[in-house]
Design a protein around this motif. Structure first.
Motif, PDB file in Angstrom:
ATOM      1  N   THR A   1     -46.257  24.635  -9.046  1.00 14.68           N
ATOM      2  CA  THR A   1     -45.384  25.767  -9.384  1.00 14.68           C
ATOM      3  C   THR A   1     -46.260  26.980  -9.651  1.00 14.68           C
ATOM      4  O   THR A   1     -47.315  26.848 -10.283  1.00 14.68           O
TER       5      THR A   1
ATOM      6  N   PHE B   1     -41.418  26.628 -15.116  1.00 17.33           N
ATOM      7  CA  PHE B   1     -40.770  27.213 -13.948  1.00 17.33           C
ATOM      8  C   PHE B   1     -41.663  28.314 -13.395  1.00 17.33           C
ATOM      9  O   PHE B   1     -42.614  28.770 -14.041  1.00 17.33           O
TER      10      PHE B   1
ATOM     11  N   THR C   1     -31.568  27.111 -17.547  1.00 18.70           N
ATOM     12  CA  THR C   1     -31.590  25.765 -16.968  1.00 18.70           C
ATOM     13  C   THR C   1     -30.171  25.311 -16.656  1.00 18.70           C
ATOM     14  O   THR C   1     -29.880  24.736 -15.606  1.00 18.70           O
TER      15      THR C   1
END
Length: 457
Positions: free
Chosen positions: A119, A99, A56
């Motif tokens: 996603t 993610f 991240t």
């Protein structure tokens, strides 16, 4: 500030555990990049509820500084969801934190939510929430979409359209198509003292049959009253759009003709796809019908005659659209009157511009002359399906207005002294829809960015 990031990784059989260690070395890093590494700069959690992972940080640095252009791709992670005691207690919160490529493991239980997935993640059910072993039969996982119920609304909550009006000197009666949220269509009745303010019958819908002959994209009723008997012609669908017939003593309870349909599409080429939505006139004992035909000449107005309103003889096309004009894409929804020796027809037509209403006249009901080069009546929104009566030296018209790109419709009212120039000076709509319905949200919505996402178990 002289600082460098040292990324150390360790793995367990349960999944990837990511640890972040900061070690000082002699290398310049921008204050902006270093600030990202401060506590609280992470917005997601890993399987153990710890801050999610150092990738991240790298992704944020990529976005904030052009020098971070070759950062490695972040490896997939697992996110755990259970009704209580986990980092995530709703599936949606885990989806929002995930993610691309992450796996969301969901413990058995009932999750009352409507998912929006944007996603490409994998959502797996059937886990127990201690060791996160999977048994679909033992740990049943249910996503209950009842968090957003569908409200059906009224039988005419989506559209009211295709009106027909008669006046018996005491009151006006209007029959019309009502459409509900599901697109199901039935015929309703409304009454009025002045033709402007209408009250719907409490017995609506008055024609709503499960007979396959009555299933159609529209009914487009047309009613006349003769010797105390209401006579109704309405659209139905077999292999094509066709006309049915029914009678009633009160305009509410209808007896359908056993020999329906009374006008079938084809075999003529000009109406092989549609012989429907008609306007009927009893002219000296001969019933005359102008109807919406679709076939090898496009969408046109065709003509038929009958001795009794049941057995019809087709007489061919009556009015075709003019190429290169406002109506070139087709004609539909005729409304015909005979005043003296002159037949008047108002009809809907369209091209690349909004549908509008035109007018023609005739001495025989077959050969028609247009009154003007353009439509006789138009509005900002698309309009059509006019019905006109003549009363007290005034032409009175009820017509469709389509709103919301045709998804909703209402019925408006206008008047004219000459049948050509129309004004609408009353509060419209004359007849509005019933209580609208609203679709509930699906259990799961996959956005375009979620290509590759999967629900498993």
């Amino acid at each position: 500030m002289k600082r460098r990031l040292f990324l150390a990784f360790g793995a367990t059989v349960l999944g990837l555990i990511l640890a972040l260690t900061l070690v000082s070395v002699d290398q310049d890093v921008s204050a902006e990049s270093a600030a990202v590494a401060e506590p609280g700069s992470y917005d997601a959690l890993d399987v153990d509820g710890d801050i999610l992972p150092q990738w991240t940080l790298i992704e944020r640095q990529q976005n904030q500084s052009a020098q971070w252009t070759d950062a490695p791709q972040r490896p997939a992670s697992e996110l755990h969801v259970c009704p209580s005691g986990c980092a995530y207690t709703t599936i949606q919160s885990a989806v929002d934190a995930a993610f691309a490529g992450d796996v969301i493991k969901v413990a058995g239980g009932v999750y009352t939510e409507n998912l929006s997935i944007s996603t490409p993640v994998t959502i797996e059910g059937g886990y127990e929430s201690t060791g996160w072993t999977r048994d679909l039969a033992q740990h049943v996982t249910i996503i209950d979409g009842s968090n957003s119920w569908t409200v059906w609304g009224d039988w005419d909550g989506l559209k009211v359209q295709k009106p027909v009006v008669i006046s018996d000197g005491v009151e006006y009666k209007m029959w019309f198509d009502g459409v509900d949220l599901r697109g199901e269509i039935a015929v309703g009745l409304a009454t009025s003292e002045d033709g402007v303010s209408w009250s719907k019958s409490g017995l609506n819908p008055v024609l709503d049959s499960d007979d396959p002959w009555d299933a159609s994209e529209e009914h487009a009723p047309f009613v006349i009253k003769e010797d105390g008997l209401y006579k109704l012609w309405y659209e139905s669908r077999g292999d094509a759009r066709q006309l049915n017939y029914a009678t009633s003593n009160d305009g509410i309870s209808w007896e359908q003709y056993a020999g329906n349909p009374v006008l079938q599409a084809g075999p003529e080429g000009y109406d092989q796809e549609s012989a429907a939505h008609g306007s009927v006139l009893n002219d000296g004992g001969t019933y005359k019908l102008w109807y919406h035909a679709i076939g090898d000449q496009g969408a046109i107005i065709a003509y038929a005659t009958s001795p009794d309103g049941v057995a019809w003889n087709k007489d061919g096309p009556a009015l075709l659209p003019q190429t290169g004009t406002w109506e070139e894409n087709g004609l539909w929804g005729p409304s015909v009157l005979k005043l003296g020796a002159t037949y008047w027809m108002w009809y809907a037509g369209g091209s690349e511009q909004h549908p509008a209403i035109g007018v023609v006249t005739s001495t025989d009901g077959v050969n028609w002359n247009r009154l003007g080069a353009g439509p006789t009546f138009t509005e900002t929104d698309p309009i059509g399906d006019p019905h006109v009566i003549y009363e007290n030296e005034t032409f009175k018209m009820w017509y469709n207005v389509w709103r919301d790109e045709g998804n909703t419709a209402e019925i408006n009212y206008a008047e004219s002294l000459d049948g050509v120039n129309w004004t609408s000076d009353v509060p419209n709509p004359a007849l509005d829809t019933g209580a609208p319905g609203e679709w509930g949200q699906p259990v799961a919505t996959f956005e375009s960015a979620a290509s590759g996402a999967a629900l498993d178990g």
